[in-house]
Scaffold this motif. Structure first.
Motif, PDB file in Angstrom:
ATOM      1  N   THR A   1      78.453  -1.086 -35.956  1.00 30.05           N
ATOM      2  CA  THR A   1      77.368  -0.185 -36.338  1.00 30.05           C
ATOM      3  C   THR A   1      77.803   0.655 -37.537  1.00 30.05           C
ATOM      4  O   THR A   1      78.960   1.091 -37.617  1.00 30.05           O
ATOM      5  CB  THR A   1      76.987   0.748 -35.171  1.00 30.05           C
ATOM      6  OG1 THR A   1      76.568  -0.050 -34.055  1.00 30.05           O
ATOM      7  CG2 THR A   1      75.848   1.684 -35.568  1.00 30.05           C
TER       8      THR A   1
ATOM      9  N   TYR B   1      77.712   4.089 -39.641  1.00 32.97           N
ATOM     10  CA  TYR B   1      77.528   5.520 -39.415  1.00 32.97           C
ATOM     11  C   TYR B   1      77.559   6.245 -40.757  1.00 32.97           C
ATOM     12  O   TYR B   1      78.570   6.209 -41.465  1.00 32.97           O
ATOM     13  CB  TYR B   1      78.633   6.068 -38.501  1.00 32.97           C
ATOM     14  CG  TYR B   1      78.556   5.527 -37.090  1.00 32.97           C
ATOM     15  CD1 TYR B   1      77.846   6.213 -36.110  1.00 32.97           C
ATOM     16  CD2 TYR B   1      79.167   4.324 -36.743  1.00 32.97           C
ATOM     17  CE1 TYR B   1      77.765   5.719 -34.807  1.00 32.97           C
ATOM     18  CE2 TYR B   1      79.091   3.822 -35.456  1.00 32.97           C
ATOM     19  CZ  TYR B   1      78.381   4.527 -34.495  1.00 32.97           C
ATOM     20  OH  TYR B   1      78.285   4.028 -33.211  1.00 32.97           O
TER      21      TYR B   1
ATOM     22  N   ALA C   1      74.985  10.141 -23.665  1.00 34.23           N
ATOM     23  CA  ALA C   1      74.857  10.727 -24.996  1.00 34.23           C
ATOM     24  C   ALA C   1      73.552  10.307 -25.659  1.00 34.23           C
ATOM     25  O   ALA C   1      73.024   9.223 -25.403  1.00 34.23           O
ATOM     26  CB  ALA C   1      76.034  10.312 -25.872  1.00 34.23           C
ATOM     27  N   ASP C   2      73.027  11.191 -26.496  1.00 34.19           N
ATOM     28  CA  ASP C   2      71.870  10.839 -27.326  1.00 34.19           C
ATOM     29  C   ASP C   2      72.276   9.919 -28.466  1.00 34.19           C
ATOM     30  O   ASP C   2      71.489   9.073 -28.892  1.00 34.19           O
ATOM     31  CB  ASP C   2      71.237  12.108 -27.907  1.00 34.19           C
ATOM     32  CG  ASP C   2      70.718  13.043 -26.826  1.00 34.19           C
ATOM     33  OD1 ASP C   2      70.075  12.551 -25.892  1.00 34.19           O
ATOM     34  OD2 ASP C   2      70.976  14.256 -26.920  1.00 34.19           O
ATOM     35  N   ARG C   3      73.487  10.111 -28.966  1.00 28.64           N
ATOM     36  CA  ARG C   3      73.971   9.249 -30.029  1.00 28.64           C
ATOM     37  C   ARG C   3      75.485   9.332 -30.099  1.00 28.64           C
ATOM     38  O   ARG C   3      76.107  10.291 -29.615  1.00 28.64           O
ATOM     39  CB  ARG C   3      73.365   9.640 -31.373  1.00 28.64           C
ATOM     40  CG  ARG C   3      73.836  10.944 -31.963  1.00 28.64           C
ATOM     41  CD  ARG C   3      73.188  11.154 -33.314  1.00 28.64           C
ATOM     42  NE  ARG C   3      73.792  12.223 -34.075  1.00 28.64           N
ATOM     43  CZ  ARG C   3      73.133  13.223 -34.623  1.00 28.64           C
ATOM     44  NH1 ARG C   3      71.824  13.304 -34.443  1.00 28.64           N
ATOM     45  NH2 ARG C   3      73.759  14.141 -35.332  1.00 28.64           N
ATOM     46  N   THR C   4      76.066   8.298 -30.681  1.00 28.08           N
ATOM     47  CA  THR C   4      77.516   8.234 -30.902  1.00 28.08           C
ATOM     48  C   THR C   4      77.817   8.693 -32.322  1.00 28.08           C
ATOM     49  O   THR C   4      77.055   8.422 -33.245  1.00 28.08           O
ATOM     50  CB  THR C   4      78.034   6.796 -30.690  1.00 28.08           C
ATOM     51  OG1 THR C   4      77.781   6.414 -29.330  1.00 28.08           O
ATOM     52  CG2 THR C   4      79.519   6.701 -30.965  1.00 28.08           C
ATOM     53  N   VAL C   5      78.903   9.406 -32.487  1.00 26.79           N
ATOM     54  CA  VAL C   5      79.346   9.829 -33.810  1.00 26.79           C
ATOM     55  C   VAL C   5      80.789   9.384 -34.000  1.00 26.79           C
ATOM     56  O   VAL C   5      81.520   9.132 -33.029  1.00 26.79           O
ATOM     57  CB  VAL C   5      79.235  11.359 -33.991  1.00 26.79           C
ATOM     58  CG1 VAL C   5      77.783  11.802 -33.946  1.00 26.79           C
ATOM     59  CG2 VAL C   5      80.056  12.097 -32.938  1.00 26.79           C
TER      60      VAL C   5
ATOM     61  N   GLN D   1      82.005  11.717 -39.421  1.00 27.30           N
ATOM     62  CA  GLN D   1      80.742  12.459 -39.361  1.00 27.30           C
ATOM     63  C   GLN D   1      80.966  13.871 -38.830  1.00 27.30           C
ATOM     64  O   GLN D   1      80.364  14.835 -39.336  1.00 27.30           O
ATOM     65  CB  GLN D   1      79.746  11.726 -38.463  1.00 27.30           C
ATOM     66  CG  GLN D   1      79.196  10.435 -39.036  1.00 27.30           C
ATOM     67  CD  GLN D   1      78.255   9.762 -38.059  1.00 27.30           C
ATOM     68  OE1 GLN D   1      78.628   9.461 -36.924  1.00 27.30           O
ATOM     69  NE2 GLN D   1      77.021   9.529 -38.496  1.00 27.30           N
TER      70      GLN D   1
ATOM     71  N   LEU E   1      71.492  18.649 -27.990  1.00 22.13           N
ATOM     72  CA  LEU E   1      71.941  17.339 -28.467  1.00 22.13           C
ATOM     73  C   LEU E   1      73.233  16.979 -27.753  1.00 22.13           C
ATOM     74  O   LEU E   1      74.152  17.800 -27.641  1.00 22.13           O
ATOM     75  CB  LEU E   1      72.175  17.376 -29.985  1.00 22.13           C
ATOM     76  CG  LEU E   1      72.742  16.089 -30.607  1.00 22.13           C
ATOM     77  CD1 LEU E   1      71.716  14.960 -30.536  1.00 22.13           C
ATOM     78  CD2 LEU E   1      73.177  16.348 -32.049  1.00 22.13           C
TER      79      LEU E   1
ATOM     80  N   VAL F   1      76.363  14.264 -27.897  1.00 19.70           N
ATOM     81  CA  VAL F   1      76.996  13.268 -28.770  1.00 19.70           C
ATOM     82  C   VAL F   1      78.245  12.735 -28.093  1.00 19.70           C
ATOM     83  O   VAL F   1      78.934  13.461 -27.365  1.00 19.70           O
ATOM     84  CB  VAL F   1      77.351  13.861 -30.149  1.00 19.70           C
ATOM     85  CG1 VAL F   1      76.103  14.339 -30.873  1.00 19.70           C
ATOM     86  CG2 VAL F   1      78.368  14.986 -30.034  1.00 19.70           C
ATOM     87  N   SER F   2      78.523  11.460 -28.369  1.00 17.54           N
ATOM     88  CA  SER F   2      79.710  10.811 -27.826  1.00 17.54           C
ATOM     89  C   SER F   2      80.716  10.598 -28.946  1.00 17.54           C
ATOM     90  O   SER F   2      80.371  10.067 -30.012  1.00 17.54           O
ATOM     91  CB  SER F   2      79.332   9.464 -27.207  1.00 17.54           C
ATOM     92  OG  SER F   2      80.495   8.744 -26.812  1.00 17.54           O
TER      93      SER F   2
END
Length: 499
Positions: free
Chosen positions: A317, A319, A435-439, A443, A483, A485-486
């Motif tokens: 993915t 980022y 999580a809502d999203r991975t970072v 980032q 939020l 985040v992972s």
């Protein structure tokens, strides 16, 4: 400063890009590019209502006056140089230094019988008569960076005007037309207020060295007017060097439009983003990465000339790492023009130079660089891969963060580089919720909220409380927003606790 530590565009860089890239124009048609006969394509001359500035130019119904009334990026022209199989595109560059506005047209292509001839058509929009020295105009290659030179030597325009009758003693043919700058004063051209004038030139290479290598050449006249000439091979507009990633299969970049990768380009690819290197090592400090978007097509590119993205590939993915938000002045990149950016990459924090884009806090891995100019009919984004050799990125708070109760269960941070304004509060806790999203770490280090909460966590930390400005918190969370985040297997929940 707003707490961000990643990349930025300085005022000098912003203004320089506006001057260099708002350019757009016309070009040779596909048929002209494919054929072997020398061609000349004049700039389009659309009928339009003169602006107040242009109404002061006499003879507004003439072709020259109509061309000056057109958008400046339509005041361009292309021609061919048949002895060397090159296409040349002329682009005026906007400037407020001079009262002269204008365009150019090629009146003859370059052949074995004579060099290409360019006529500059100028209008005096000032209040007084302008005297223009008709002298040689030197040009230098700016993309790619090099030592090649080109010259425009004065000759008499075909429709009259000033010029030098002894022309052929200054240039000669040895497979390509070359020339030398002659000392001494040429005749001047005087243009009264509201009047038009023209200057004639022949395009030649220097007396020694390479004969117009492919690239973009910048010219600056003595009367405060600048322009560029783009040069590329007519039958092979694509990059001459092969990519080290040839054959690599990577995911599509996020966003609208397909991705046109440099490592998929070949000699027939007319538009491509060319990096100066496809591999950098940050183990011993900073590395410079130049990237140039070449437009060797017959279509003007549009979009945001300031926009760029650096994205990291992690577990299949992409980022986005940088940039910060950028203004969008809108711009055009015409046939033969080039948009070039210089980046200074670092593993640690970025420096703050005024003529490049600093990008710090990069760990090792594969990255993609993408620019914001594209064809309007098919919005394909142009990108290139770059491998970065560097250690894994370690998290750390911003230098300006003040922390009370560090290494306790409830540390409190104060982030306001301007001092005294703490109208937003964000808390961060570890959670077992999804999580809502991975970072990725890159980032986190480029986001002031993520960086100055997650990096503060220690072995005994239960909750981090960050006080900052609304403008900084708004970049990640709306008022009373949440939020999760992972990062590296842990999930953090961030909650905005504004009063």
């Amino acid at each position: 400063m707003d707490g961000r530590s990643g990349s930025r565009v300085t005022r000098r860089g912003y203004l320089g890009l506006l001057g260099a890239v708002g350019l757009a124009g016309c070009s040779a048609s596909d048929g002209e590019r494919a054929g072997s006969e020398p061609t000349v394509t004049a700039a389009p001359l659309p009928e339009s209502t003169p602006t107040p500035r242009d109404r002061r130019v006499a003879g507004s119904n003439s072709a020259a006056a109509r061309s000056l009334d057109a958008p400046w990026y339509e005041r361009t022209a292309t021609t061919t140089l048949s002895p060397t199989g090159l296409t040349v595109a002329f682009h005026p560059r906007p400037t407020d230094v001079s009262s002269l506005v204008g365009g150019g047209r090629f009146v003859r292509p370059g052949t074995a019988d004579g060099p290409a001839r360019l006529v500059l058509e100028l209008a005096n929009t000032g209040e007084s008569t302008v005297s223009i020295p008709h002298v040689p105009v030197p040009g230098r290659i700016v993309t790619p960076r090099g030592d090649a030179r080109a010259f425009l030597l004065p000759v008499r325009p075909p429709d009259g005007g000033v010029g030098d009758g002894n022309e052929r003693d200054r240039f000669w043919f040895d497979g390509y037309w070359r020339g030398r700058r002659r000392t001494g004063r040429e005749r001047d051209l005087s243009i009264d207020p509201g009047e038009l004038g023209s200057l004639g030139y022949v395009l030649v290479a220097g007396p020694e060295g390479p004969a117009l290598p492919v690239g973009t050449y910048a010219f600056e006249t003595r009367f405060g007017w600048t322009f560029t000439l783009g040069v590329w091979r007519t039958d092979a507009p694509g990059p001459a060097d092969a990519s080290r990633f040839a054959g690599a299969d990577v995911p599509e970049l996020p966003g609208d439009g397909a991705t046109e990768w440099f490592h998929h380009a070949d000699r027939n690819t007319a538009v491509y983003l060319h990096p100066s290197t496809e591999q950098v090592s940050l183990s011993d400090g900073a590395e410079t990465l130049d990237a140039a978007l070449f437009n060797h097509s017959s279509t003007t590119l549009v979009g945001n000339p300031l926009a760029y993205e650096l994205l990291k590939l992690h577990e299949g993915t992409w980022y986005p790492v940088v940039p910060d938000q950028l203004p969008d002045p809108g711009g055009h990149l015409p046939p033969g023009a080039t948009l070039q950016r210089r980046f200074v990459l670092r593993h640690d924090g970025p420096t703050d130079p005024d003529d490049v884009i600093p990008v710090g806090h990069l760990g090792g891995g594969r990255y993609a660089l993408r620019f914001g100019m594209y064809r309007s009919d098919t919005p394909r984004r142009h990108a290139a891969l770059v491998d970065v050799e560097a250690p894994e990125l370690e998290l750390s708070p911003s230098p300006e963060l003040r922390v009370d109760g560090e290494d306790t269960a409830r540390p409190v941070g104060w982030l306001d580089p301007d001092g005294g304004l703490f109208d937003a509060v964000v808390t961060a806790t570890r959670t077992g919720e999804p999580a809502d999203r991975t970072v990725v770490a890159e980032q986190v280090m480029h986001d002031p909220i993520l960086r100055n909460t997650i990096s503060v966590f220690g072995p005994t930390t239960e909750i981090v409380e960050l006080h900052t400005r609304d403008a900084i918190a708004d970049q990640l969370l709306p008022s009373r927003g949440t939020l999760r985040v992972s990062l590296r297997g842990a999930v953090y929940e961030l909650v905005r606790q504004d009063d």
